[in-house]
Design a protein around this motif. Structure first.
Motif, short mmCIF file in Angstrom:
data_model
loop_
_atom_site.label_atom_id
_atom_site.label_comp_id
_atom_site.label_asym_id
_atom_site.label_seq_id
_atom_site.Cartn_x
_atom_site.Cartn_y
_atom_site.Cartn_z
N ASP A 81 0.81 -1.21 0.00
CA ASP A 81 0.00 0.00 0.00
C ASP A 81 0.85 1.26 0.00
O ASP A 81 0.36 2.36 0.25
N THR A 105 -1.89 5.86 0.39
CA THR A 105 -2.58 5.96 1.68
C THR A 105 -1.75 5.39 2.83
O THR A 105 -1.89 5.81 3.97
N LYS A 152 2.93 7.48 5.87
CA LYS A 152 2.67 8.36 7.00
C LYS A 152 3.88 9.29 7.22
O LYS A 152 5.00 8.95 6.88
#
Length: 247
Positions: free
Chosen positions: A71, A217, A220
């Motif tokens: 991801d 997504t 971070k």
């Protein structure tokens, strides 16, 4: 008494110097610790591009992603506002009317099973590959050949499409593909040193914007870690990200 044999000294190897006089001269114009505004960085790399050939302007973006995670992959296509200063050869897998359309649009190679056979024999004289959806059964057999070279058609990148005319024109006009590497870096050639400063700036901003918007997504924290530009034979220059985000 036996005569002592003269000891032979091993020849001293001279270390190769990285770069050359031209590179060293260019390096003196760059503060490696500084983050330059984009306009200043472009002016410097253009001023240092003094080879006999038209050097490519490269961009490298270090991303805060873990490429081991599914991801956190970064991949996409972006059209350069001013092209890339290079003729792109395009191969298209299509039949019938779509094949004719592709040829009219400027495709360099068009075919179906015959094109696949040529590729399997090692004929890879093209830079980008496009296919209509109905041709993926044929193209799928070429995964081991096209995949490692980054040439496998992909619907997410617009290279598997029924609209071959638009796809061919986009590629020919200077569309650049980007994909994050294992080290978390995205890099690409986005123009030539002969371009105007404004044209180079516009291409850099277009590429940066596309990569920035492609933030996965799963990423971070700080996504854009560092941006640098260089020419083929010149040193890299770090760019102040704020100047890229400015309108």
């Amino acid at each position: 008494m036996a005569k002592k044999e003269k000891s032979e000294k091993a020849p001293v190897k001279k270390e190769k110097k990285i770069g050359g006089k031209r590179y060293d001269t260019a390096l003196k114009t760059v503060d490696r610790a500084k983050f330059y505004p984009i306009a200043e960085a472009v002016k410097i790399i253009k001023g240092n591009a003094k080879t006999k050939f038209d050097e490519t302007v490269d961009i490298a973006i270090n991303l805060g992603v873990d490429t081991k995670q599914s991801d956190q992959q970064v991949r996409g296509m972006v059209a350069m506002p001013n092209g890339i200063g290079k003729t792109i050869r395009v191969a298209v897998f299509a039949r019938g009317e779509k094949a004719a359309d592709a040829l009219k649009a400027g495709a360099d190679l068009v075919g179906a099973d015959d094109l696949a056979e040529k590729i399997l024999k090692g004929e890879m004289n093209f830079d980008r590959c496009i296919a209509t959806p109905d041709m993926m059964a044929v193209v799928g057999k070429l995964g081991k050949v096209l995949g490692p070279r980054g040439l496998m058609p992909n619907p997410k990148l617009g290279t598997v499409t029924p609209n071959v005319v638009e796809a061919v024109k986009n590629v020919k006009s200077g569309q650049v593909e980007f994909r994050v590497e294992k080290a978390g870096i995205v890099h690409a050639g986005i123009g030539k040193a002969s371009f105007t400063e404004q044209a180079i700036e516009q291409n850099i901003k277009a590429f940066f914007s596309a990569v920035n918007k492609a933030k996965p997504t799963g990423s971070k924290g700080n996504y854009i870690k560092k941006v640098s530009i260089s020419t083929t034979m010149g040193p890299g220059i770090k760019i102040d990200v704020a100047s890229l985000l400015a309108a």
